[in-house]
Design a protein around this motif. Structure first.
Motif, PDB file in Angstrom:
ATOM      1  N   MET A  21      69.096 -19.387   7.426  1.00 60.98           N
ATOM      2  CA  MET A  21      70.245 -20.119   7.961  1.00 60.98           C
ATOM      3  C   MET A  21      70.273 -20.092   9.479  1.00 60.98           C
ATOM      4  O   MET A  21      70.798 -21.028  10.108  1.00 60.98           O
ATOM      5  N   TYR A  22      69.737 -19.050  10.108  1.00 60.15           N
ATOM      6  CA  TYR A  22      69.802 -18.975  11.573  1.00 60.15           C
ATOM      7  C   TYR A  22      68.589 -19.619  12.244  1.00 60.15           C
ATOM      8  O   TYR A  22      68.743 -20.405  13.178  1.00 60.15           O
ATOM      9  N   TYR A  23      67.391 -19.288  11.775  1.00 61.40           N
ATOM     10  CA  TYR A  23      66.184 -19.751  12.461  1.00 61.40           C
ATOM     11  C   TYR A  23      65.728 -21.134  11.980  1.00 61.40           C
ATOM     12  O   TYR A  23      64.988 -21.810  12.686  1.00 61.40           O
ATOM     13  N   TRP A  24      66.124 -21.528  10.768  1.00 60.10           N
ATOM     14  CA  TRP A  24      65.826 -22.873  10.264  1.00 60.10           C
ATOM     15  C   TRP A  24      67.152 -23.521   9.869  1.00 60.10           C
ATOM     16  O   TRP A  24      67.434 -23.744   8.683  1.00 60.10           O
ATOM     17  N   ARG A  25      67.947 -23.826  10.870  1.00 63.61           N
ATOM     18  CA  ARG A  25      69.322 -24.266  10.625  1.00 63.61           C
ATOM     19  C   ARG A  25      69.377 -25.643   9.964  1.00 63.61           C
ATOM     20  O   ARG A  25      70.090 -25.832   8.983  1.00 63.61           O
ATOM     21  N   MET A  26      68.655 -26.596  10.507  1.00 71.74           N
ATOM     22  CA  MET A  26      68.743 -27.958   9.993  1.00 71.74           C
ATOM     23  C   MET A  26      68.215 -28.082   8.568  1.00 71.74           C
ATOM     24  O   MET A  26      68.889 -28.665   7.700  1.00 71.74           O
ATOM     25  N   PRO A  27      66.995 -27.570   8.240  1.00 76.98           N
ATOM     26  CA  PRO A  27      66.541 -27.672   6.835  1.00 76.98           C
ATOM     27  C   PRO A  27      67.489 -26.987   5.862  1.00 76.98           C
ATOM     28  O   PRO A  27      67.779 -27.527   4.781  1.00 76.98           O
ATOM     29  N   THR A  28      67.992 -25.799   6.236  1.00 72.85           N
ATOM     30  CA  THR A  28      68.905 -25.090   5.345  1.00 72.85           C
ATOM     31  C   THR A  28      70.213 -25.856   5.172  1.00 72.85           C
ATOM     32  O   THR A  28      70.750 -25.956   4.061  1.00 72.85           O
ATOM     33  N   ALA A  29      70.722 -26.416   6.265  1.00 69.68           N
ATOM     34  CA  ALA A  29      71.962 -27.185   6.172  1.00 69.68           C
ATOM     35  C   ALA A  29      71.788 -28.432   5.308  1.00 69.68           C
ATOM     36  O   ALA A  29      72.664 -28.771   4.502  1.00 69.68           O
ATOM     37  N   ILE A  30      70.652 -29.117   5.465  1.00 73.25           N
ATOM     38  CA  ILE A  30      70.405 -30.323   4.666  1.00 73.25           C
ATOM     39  C   ILE A  30      70.335 -29.985   3.179  1.00 73.25           C
ATOM     40  O   ILE A  30      70.930 -30.673   2.341  1.00 73.25           O
ATOM     41  N   VAL A  31      69.632 -28.918   2.838  1.00 76.39           N
ATOM     42  CA  VAL A  31      69.521 -28.522   1.425  1.00 76.39           C
ATOM     43  C   VAL A  31      70.882 -28.123   0.871  1.00 76.39           C
ATOM     44  O   VAL A  31      71.273 -28.533  -0.241  1.00 76.39           O
ATOM     45  N   PHE A  32      71.636 -27.331   1.633  1.00 75.81           N
ATOM     46  CA  PHE A  32      72.943 -26.868   1.155  1.00 75.81           C
ATOM     47  C   PHE A  32      73.894 -28.044   0.965  1.00 75.81           C
ATOM     48  O   PHE A  32      74.570 -28.141  -0.067  1.00 75.81           O
ATOM     49  N   VAL A  33      73.957 -28.938   1.933  1.00 77.79           N
ATOM     50  CA  VAL A  33      74.865 -30.086   1.839  1.00 77.79           C
ATOM     51  C   VAL A  33      74.459 -30.991   0.679  1.00 77.79           C
ATOM     52  O   VAL A  33      75.309 -31.513  -0.058  1.00 77.79           O
ATOM     53  N   ALA A  34      73.138 -31.193   0.495  1.00 77.74           N
ATOM     54  CA  ALA A  34      72.675 -32.038  -0.611  1.00 77.74           C
ATOM     55  C   ALA A  34      73.068 -31.431  -1.959  1.00 77.74           C
ATOM     56  O   ALA A  34      73.532 -32.146  -2.862  1.00 77.74           O
ATOM     57  N   VAL A  35      72.891 -30.135  -2.107  1.00 85.65           N
ATOM     58  CA  VAL A  35      73.275 -29.475  -3.363  1.00 85.65           C
ATOM     59  C   VAL A  35      74.786 -29.581  -3.584  1.00 85.65           C
ATOM     60  O   VAL A  35      75.256 -29.840  -4.699  1.00 85.65           O
ATOM     61  N   ALA A  36      75.558 -29.393  -2.512  1.00 83.12           N
ATOM     62  CA  ALA A  36      77.015 -29.480  -2.640  1.00 83.12           C
ATOM     63  C   ALA A  36      77.459 -30.895  -3.001  1.00 83.12           C
ATOM     64  O   ALA A  36      78.385 -31.084  -3.792  1.00 83.12           O
ATOM     65  N   VAL A  37      76.797 -31.910  -2.417  1.00 83.36           N
ATOM     66  CA  VAL A  37      77.137 -33.299  -2.724  1.00 83.36           C
ATOM     67  C   VAL A  37      76.858 -33.609  -4.198  1.00 83.36           C
ATOM     68  O   VAL A  37      77.608 -34.343  -4.847  1.00 83.36           O
ATOM     69  N   VAL A  38      75.782 -33.027  -4.736  1.00 77.87           N
ATOM     70  CA  VAL A  38      75.441 -33.290  -6.141  1.00 77.87           C
ATOM     71  C   VAL A  38      76.392 -32.559  -7.080  1.00 77.87           C
ATOM     72  O   VAL A  38      76.837 -33.110  -8.095  1.00 77.87           O
ATOM     73  N   TRP A  39      76.728 -31.313  -6.754  1.00 77.53           N
ATOM     74  CA  TRP A  39      77.488 -30.498  -7.689  1.00 77.53           C
ATOM     75  C   TRP A  39      78.990 -30.688  -7.595  1.00 77.53           C
ATOM     76  O   TRP A  39      79.701 -30.342  -8.544  1.00 77.53           O
ATOM     77  N   GLN A  40      79.488 -31.204  -6.493  1.00 75.00           N
ATOM     78  CA  GLN A  40      80.935 -31.418  -6.404  1.00 75.00           C
ATOM     79  C   GLN A  40      81.453 -32.406  -7.435  1.00 75.00           C
ATOM     80  O   GLN A  40      82.453 -32.136  -8.112  1.00 75.00           O
ATOM     81  N   PRO A  41      80.821 -33.574  -7.623  1.00 67.83           N
ATOM     82  CA  PRO A  41      81.304 -34.460  -8.697  1.00 67.83           C
ATOM     83  C   PRO A  41      81.198 -33.837 -10.085  1.00 67.83           C
ATOM     84  O   PRO A  41      82.066 -34.062 -10.931  1.00 67.83           O
ATOM     85  N   VAL A  42      80.130 -33.064 -10.309  1.00 64.32           N
ATOM     86  CA  VAL A  42      79.994 -32.396 -11.610  1.00 64.32           C
ATOM     87  C   VAL A  42      81.131 -31.411 -11.820  1.00 64.32           C
ATOM     88  O   VAL A  42      81.753 -31.348 -12.891  1.00 64.32           O
ATOM     89  N   PHE A  43      81.430 -30.627 -10.790  1.00 63.13           N
ATOM     90  CA  PHE A  43      82.516 -29.646 -10.890  1.00 63.13           C
ATOM     91  C   PHE A  43      83.859 -30.341 -11.099  1.00 63.13           C
ATOM     92  O   PHE A  43      84.680 -29.907 -11.928  1.00 63.13           O
ATOM     93  N   ILE A  44      84.097 -31.427 -10.369  1.00 66.72           N
ATOM     94  CA  ILE A  44      85.357 -32.166 -10.521  1.00 66.72           C
ATOM     95  C   ILE A  44      85.469 -32.741 -11.932  1.00 66.72           C
ATOM     96  O   ILE A  44      86.545 -32.709 -12.553  1.00 66.72           O
ATOM     97  N   ALA A  45      84.353 -33.275 -12.469  1.00 68.78           N
ATOM     98  CA  ALA A  45      84.375 -33.836 -13.816  1.00 68.78           C
ATOM     99  C   ALA A  45      84.668 -32.763 -14.857  1.00 68.78           C
ATOM    100  O   ALA A  45      85.439 -32.991 -15.808  1.00 68.78           O
ATOM    101  N   VAL A  46      84.071 -31.575 -14.701  1.00 62.92           N
ATOM    102  CA  VAL A  46      84.313 -30.491 -15.650  1.00 62.92           C
ATOM    103  C   VAL A  46      85.766 -30.049 -15.597  1.00 62.92           C
ATOM    104  O   VAL A  46      86.428 -29.858 -16.642  1.00 62.92           O
TER     105      VAL A  46
END
Length: 280
Positions: free
Chosen positions: A221-246
């Motif tokens: 998260m500190y030394y590779w900020r952009m790749p980690t942020a992109i992966v985290f945001v992408a996972v959150a974007v995918v799972w938020q609708p699933v969580f809301i639907a459940v």
């Protein structure tokens, strides 16, 4: 009226939506795209905000640095000490409990004959809490790097123009590692440090440096900020609708079950009232 956005049908008594909003098959394509874009934007912004909060809470400050002002005792040259206060409050915790740190002392000293003749000297460090209790102790040797007279003369000759213009100084930088692994798991936490030298060393300036040693997820998260942020945001974007639907399905099933439980009670009450009226 032809320019009105909506009109009320007198024959049916229903609210008629404009053509760009609703069609015979439901909402128009433009409205669907607008609603989908708004939902995706909200999910994306919430994912970014979630990652920012998680980063702030999970990744501590990398570097803590404070100046060291050595106090020289002319009566006792071996008593060269300094006290460094990291935080003004006694119980304020500036180091993360679960994070490993390294502690070092950075010195910038003149290359004088006195320092060259000094040889080895000892640097002692004592980390204390706000109440003065010693938490960590360390003592390490140090020495100025050796250079022969020929090397000194050649180096001075090469640096002569810069020395004359005062763009260069005859000094050396020493980095002395005092503690390799430090965890501040005590209460009261570390508040100040005591530094002492066993010999009188001429010093331009000194700094104590506490540096976090990131490993695992914190390192990414500190030394590779952009790749980690992109992966985290992408996972959150995918799972938020699933969580809301459940959550929505759970709430819908719960409300449906409660409504079904209330229907027999209502039918029983209505039948009971009808029986009473018939008997009367």
């Amino acid at each position: 009226m032809t320019g009105s956005l909506w009109s009320l049908s007198s024959s049916q008594g229903l609210l008629r939506l404009p053509a760009w909003v609703s069609t015979r098959n439901g909402l128009s394509a433009g409205v669907r795209l607008l609603l989908a874009g708004t939902a995706l934007t909200a999910i994306f912004l919430s994912s970014v905000s979630l990652y920012a909060m998680f980063y702030r809470l999970y990744v501590p400050t990398l570097l803590h640095q404070a100046p060291v002002y050595l106090q020289y005792d002319t009566a006792n040259p071996a008593n060269t000490t300094a006290v460094v206060n990291f935080v003004p409050e006694k119980n304020y915790k500036f180091l993360s409990t679960s994070q490993a740190y390294t502690v070092a002392l950075d010195l910038r000293v003149p290359t004088s004959d006195e320092n060259q003749k000094l040889g080895n000297f000892m640097v002692s460090l004592e980390l204390c809490s706000g109440s003065g209790v010693s938490v960590h102790k360390s003592s390490r040797p140090a020495i100025l790097p050796y250079r022969s007279k020929i090397m000194w003369n050649m180096r001075t000759l090469v640096q002569m123009p810069l020395l004359l213009l005062d763009w260069w100084h005859e000094d050396e930088s020493l980095h002395i590692d005092l503690i390799d692994v430090l965890y501040d798991r005590h209460f009261p936490p570390i508040n100040h440090a005591r530094i002492s030298l066993n010999k009188t060393l001429q010093v331009y300036d000194a700094f104590i440096v506490i540096r976090a040693h990131f490993t695992g997820l914190r390192c990414w998260m500190y030394y590779w900020r952009m790749p980690t942020a992109i992966v985290f945001v992408a996972v959150a974007v995918v799972w938020q609708p699933v969580f809301i639907a459940v959550v929505w399905s759970v709430l819908e099933s719960y409300t449906g079950s409660t409504s079904h439980m209330q229907e027999p009670d209502a039918s029983w009450a209505s039948s009971h009232l009808s029986t009473e009226h018939s008997s009367v």
